[in-house]
Enzyme design. Sequence first.
Site, PDB file in Angstrom:
ATOM      1  N   ASP A 106     -28.169  -8.885  20.700  1.00  0.00           N
ATOM      2  CA  ASP A 106     -29.069  -9.263  19.612  1.00  0.00           C
ATOM      3  C   ASP A 106     -30.013 -10.398  19.972  1.00  0.00           C
ATOM      4  OD1 ASP A 106     -27.973 -12.018  17.929  1.00  0.00           O
ATOM      5  OD2 ASP A 106     -26.710 -11.143  19.482  1.00  0.00           O
TER       6      ASP A 106
ATOM      7  N   ASP B 143     -30.226 -11.757  25.650  1.00  0.00           N
ATOM      8  CA  ASP B 143     -29.738 -10.422  25.986  1.00  0.00           C
ATOM      9  C   ASP B 143     -30.839  -9.513  26.520  1.00  0.00           C
ATOM     10  OD1 ASP B 143     -27.076 -10.923  25.124  1.00  0.00           O
ATOM     11  OD2 ASP B 143     -27.687 -10.621  23.048  1.00  0.00           O
TER      12      ASP B 143
ATOM     13  N   ASP C  15     -22.483  -7.970  23.561  1.00  0.00           N
ATOM     14  CA  ASP C  15     -22.604  -9.412  23.364  1.00  0.00           C
ATOM     15  C   ASP C  15     -21.656  -9.776  22.220  1.00  0.00           C
ATOM     16  OD1 ASP C  15     -23.787 -12.084  23.311  1.00  0.00           O
ATOM     17  OD2 ASP C  15     -24.768 -11.411  21.473  1.00  0.00           O
TER      18      ASP C  15
END
Length: 620
Positions: free
Chosen positions: A511, A515, A309
């Site tokens: 995080d 996600d 990410d």
Amino acid sequence: MIKRLKNDEKRKILLLAISFLSVIASFFHIGNLPVDAAWAAILLCGIPILKGAIVGLVTKFDVKADVLVSIALIASVVIGEIFAAGEVAFIMALGAYLEERTVAKARAGIEKLVHLTPTTARLVRNGEELVVPAERVGVGDILRVLAGETIAVDGIILSGQTSVNQAVMTGESLPVDKSAGDEVFSGTVNQFGTFDMRAVKVGEDSSLQRMIRLVQSADADKAKIVGIADRWATWIVVAALTSAAAAWLITGEIIRAVTILVVFCPCALVLATPTAIMAGIGNATKFGILIREGDALERLSEVNRIAFDKTGTLTYGKPDVAAVESFNPCLPKEKLLSLAASAELRSEHPLGKAFVANYRAASDASLPEPENFQMCAGRGVSAVAGGHTILAGNAELLHDNTVPLPQMILDKANEYRNDGCTIIYLSVDNYASGFIALSDPLRPDAVDMMKSIERIGVKSVLLTGDNRHAASHMARIAGIHDIHTDCLPENKTAVIEQYQSVGDLTCMVGDGINDAPALKKAYVGIAMGGIGSDIAVDSADIVLVGDDIKSIPHLLALSKKMMNTIRWNMAISMMINFVAVFLALAGILGPVSGALVHNAGSVTVIINSSLLLKWREHMG
């Protein structure tokens, strides 16, 4: 439930301790006991093994390592070799306990996602507002969302301007300005303005409910790795029984057959994996890495692609002033920044807070209190500070106040925008004076980390909810060539599923709440423990407690080193077993000496695994 688990673990430790002492007492003939002390180990550790073997065989015809152990235990007891039976029972129980210790604790990530679901909505009918349960909202209903409220369903804004925190869905670090015609998602938070919207996707079709289902299904799909000893159990049992039967038929001595059964017990093989895993977990802990799933390192050693990410993972997840550009000869950059910071002093917007923090970090001078401060939802702010009328916001804010933006300012702003920056235009006394460019800075360790990952032979990919401009600029700096942008949770999950369908076992590093499904779907999920959400952490197999991404290459290398240790453990245990079998066939080893040799294999495996504790990869 937690208390019960702790009590159960204490009970197992106590039983193992008693069994260990009983085996020692039996070997050294300590105490003047009426029965052999090793009976304690047989009863405390052996009976559960016998029970598990019988249940597995009867209910599922499932041949595991405990079947051979049970046969060896019974045979040893029948011929009176109590110490050998007790020693084997203790070693097997110890291996089972270590294996259990590596299994993840129950997690509450899905429950936390469910708690994000709004319970009520503000329904507008015939000009009146009605607060109703969220499940009663239907497609086409008109809803009103006030500042600070969570949006109950997916929909389209009909009227009003606002900024929406979409981190739960896209992971974007900054609120997104919204106005009529824009789409909004369930579970996201309306930060500043009030707006009316039409419900488009409700109930189980809403974005948040889809994400919850993704997390649940991804968790169910993730296969668990079977223990090595159990995987080979059928062949071990067949080989042991064949060898024992052959020894009995050839020599006529049942004691040789029992000795073969004892030395053939896969105790060292049972210890091969959990001891190495626990040592690997101990090593990782020294680097601020929490291993939450027992087999996570085993799976990590197999990945050939790692997906990141962007916001909060490769970057800090917080906006910072990247540049100040002044086009007013009377206002140097420092003065322009101080005026902007003064105007934003009472703002709750993250961008405004970034101005103030940047100014205070660079200057000791105090900021004058703004007067006539006004928050323009979805636009910016206006205020009077230091005797100047200031506008700070997007191009629409200046347009609404009839302040023209010269082309040279727009062209320069586009250069920063192409590098992924967010632009805040500034007007001083109704004159477009410049802009401030903000960005979410890349973590300083990111570039070296990517190079180390490449050297290990793992490909990297970027999965982000950000736009292509912001993502491409960051990926170019970090050295990532494979990029997927504008990703909602289901998009990230779909990309990972696509990679894994063609054999690219993928590790996901993230995080945010958005996600969580990808962390679950990935072969291995790694969450940022400091900045990350609780739900992301609960969905992951591994947690970087201090958000230290530079430890990821060590983690990847550690997983491969751990698997090499497990392979060596297996080779050592099988080699010792084969030698012991031949010595037993020759009559050199009896049940007691066979148990000691077979115990030496277990000790050797434990020592070899312990070398992992201080291992460190030199990446060069």
